[in-house]
Write an enzyme that holds these catalytic residues in place. Structure first.
Site: not given
Ligand code: F6R
Length: 608
Positions: A2, A27, A75, A101-102, A481, A485, A488, A504, A603
């Site tokens: 949001c 975001r 969102w 937002n929230g 990771e 990546k 997502e 296993h 984000k």
């Molecule tokens: C993946 C990604 C998310 C953030 C997670 C934590 O590419 O960006 O998994 O790492 O949402 O976000 P922050 O670091 O802002 O607490």
């Protein structure tokens, strides 16, 4: 997650609102809307989908007149993405408009109460209840009414409110969700984040919890919920405006991948003086550091993956037990934490709800909290005992790249600093590691120069249906990771597996052509990882191996190989992550995905 914008001034508000929302697209959102006071009444336009839809609907804002307004990218949490659930929300008789937002946790009780009083609702959102409450409790003074309503709300909120009866004010307030006030010349703004207002002003106030801002055309007044004035320092944002723009790149993600050498350099260079690590940000004596019996790392998503790498690094260098915990799990499992536990919280945004609450839980239990945060002045940065900022600059793409890399760099700084203090690192080892750390930006630069190889491999493999990332030890931490990546942004199903764990259960999923990305950088276990690669290869897997350039033996098993420069074992994730980011990027690009704004993602995740 949001985005909020608001404008009050003498110009038309709509262009600013639409432009500001565009800057907050990163975001994550699934609908957008704006509301303006047109001199007579509040006019709302909302559209499900991308901002383009709202722009079309409003003829790029031209069909909405007015010099005060609020806007929102939503969102969805309560109620599906739709025009009607999009913000701004109007009160029953359209006298008040609200963006939020929230999450209002007690909205159902409040809604039931209001409905029993005859108020009718249009949407399924928690937010509408705020607009309705304002109208229900209105006695003429908007500030008094907002304060009265805040007392009824449980949960988190950043709110922007405008009123039909008062076209000369925006009321803004926050609790747990971020909100800034931009201070302009004869105009003022509200926004969820700096990029939305950067083209207009660099002067901002960061609202703290329960502070209320009253914005007029020529003034901003900040008060608390007792209506006492709050004196705040104006902060000057020193971001380079280009940092928040694509700068000729097709996607923010690619730009941010390319920025990693600089981001890491900017993060480590000011903290290394004459070959020694200086972390003035940590206010702990050597005695206090010696008293820690455990280190807890708390984070979500990619930041959690940094925590998993850190577990290997800290345990190796410090010989202290380390737990890397998902913040959302930690906060509800009655964790064993006390003053002998050091907590390290990792967050790019500094606003992630679960991470913030987990941090508070650790603090309540007496733990000292160091946070590693990218956004200056964010909630986690402000509420931790010590904060070490990553100097990655603004990260706009939803999928993190440069923030991950700079968080890792800070982990190395802390580990080496503590290792020296505790004497678990011999002086020559310490010096060697510090030197290694300083070479990372150049080595990443070399990897980036050879990105065509990764692009080529992506072109051969982007049609994969399932991908398995396998590795051992710190390579496994990096698999987490690499896999995230890829999935997502490209929407390809992928899993990260400890290579030794494969047989296993998971190996039954390997069939002809299954892509297995094997990470074989961790020197002591390369032979074992090669055996695991052989196991999947014999079952038909297509093996892509990522290894250091001095280990060509992996080619005997892997069909394809990506080499990275040599570095000390614990720092190899900083190098190895780069081809994995590029691979995910190119695969997503070939599949035509919305790389910077993957579906359903936000984000900064400010709800649980
Ligand atoms: C993946 C990604 C998310 C953030 C997670 C934590 O590419 O960006 O998994 O790492 O949402 O976000 P922050 O670091 O802002 O607490």
């Amino acid at each position: 997650m949001c985005g909020i914008v608001g404008y009050i001034g003498y110009e038309q508000a709509a262009p600013f609102l639409l432009g500001g929302l565009e800057k907050l697209e990163y975001r994550g959102y699934d609908s957008a809307g704006i509301c303006l006071h047109d001199g007579q009444e509040l006019v709302v336009k909302k559209a499900k989908g991308k901002l383009e839809e709202l722009k079309k609907l409003t003829d790029n804002g031209a069909c909405l007149q007015g010099t005060v307004g609020i806007g929102h990218t939503r969102w969805a949490t309560h109620g599906e993405p739709s025009d009607v659930n999009a913000h701004p929300h109007l009160s029953d008789s359209c006298r008040f408009a609200v963006v939020h937002n929230g999450i209002i946790e007690n909205y159902l009780q409040l809604k039931d109460y209001l409905m029993s009083k005859g108020v009718s609702f249009r949407s399924k959102t928690d937010t509408e209840v705020v607009a309705q409450l304002i109208e229900y409790y209105d006695e003429g003074d908007l500030v008094d009414t907002v304060i009265k309503v805040l007392a009824k709300l449980d949960g988190s909120y950043a709110l922007g409110v405008i009123s039909k009866d008062n076209p000369d004010e925006i009321i803004a307030v926050r609790k747990e969700s971020p909100l800034i006030i931009g201070i302009g010349e004869h105009e003022n703004y509200i926004a969820s984040d700096v990029p939305a207002i950067l083209a207009k002003t660099r002067k901002i106030y960061r609202l703290e919890n329960n502070e209320i801002a009253i914005l007029r055309r020529d003034s901003v007044q900040i008060i608390n919920t007792d209506k006492e004035p709050v004196t705040k320092e104006i902060e000057t944002v020193n971001w380079d405006i280009d940092a928040a723009e694509k700068g000729g790149y097709e996607h923010f993600m690619f730009k941010e991948i390319m920025e990693q050498p600089k981001a890491i350099h900017d993060t480590i260079a000011p903290r290394i003086k004459d070959g020694k690590i200086v972390l003035d940000e940590i206010h702990l004596t050597a005695e206090q550091i010696r008293s820690f019996r455990k280190i807890n790392l708390l984070a979500c998503g990619s930041a959690y993956h940094v925590g998993v790498v850190a577990k290997y690094v800290f345990e190796k260098l410090l010989r202290i037990p380390v737990e890397a915990d998902l913040a959302s799990e930690f906060r509800y499992r009655d964790p064993i934490v006390d003053e002998h536990t050091l907590t390290i919280v990792i967050s790019q945004s500094g606003e992630t709800a679960d991470t913030k609450e987990a941090m508070k839980e650790a603090k309540r239990r007496g733990s000292h909290v160091i946070s590693i945060v990218n956004v200056v002045g964010s909630a986690i940065a402000c509420e931790s005992d010590d904060v070490i900022y990553t100097w990655a600059g603004p990260e706009i793409a939803v999928a993190t790249t440069k923030a991950y890399s700079t968080q890792l760099a800070v982990i190395y700084l802390i580990a080496l600093h503590f290792g020296e203090l505790l004497g678990t690192l011999a002086p020559e080892e310490y010096s060697r590691y510090v030197e290694e750390l300083q070479t990372l930006p150049d080595k990443i630069g070399q990897i980036l120069k050879n990105e065509e190889k990764v692009q080529y491999l992506a072109s051969q493999l982007f049609n994969s249906r399932d991908v398995f990332f396998i590795g051992r030890n710190i390579d496994y931490a990096l698999c987490l990771e690499g896999s995230l990546k890829l999935k997502e942004i490209s929407y390809i199903h992928s899993e990260a597996y400890a290579a030794g764990e494969l047989k296993h259960g998971t190996i039954s999923l390997i069939e002809n052509g299954t892509l297995v990305i094997a990470l074989a950088t961790h020197e002591p276990l390369i032979a074992k990882t090669i055996s695991n690669m052989e196991e999947v290869r014999t079952r038909g897997a297509n093996v892509l191996c990522l290894a250091c350039e001095d280990h060509p033996e992996v080619e005997k098993v892997a069909q394809n190989t990506i080499y990275i420069p040599k570095a000390c074992d614990m720092m190899l994730p900083s190098l190895a992550v780069v081809p994995l980011q590029l691979f995910a990027y190119y695969v997503a690009s070939l599949k035509g995905c919305d790389i910077d704004k993957p579906r359903n993602l936000a984000k900064s995740v400010t709800v649980e």
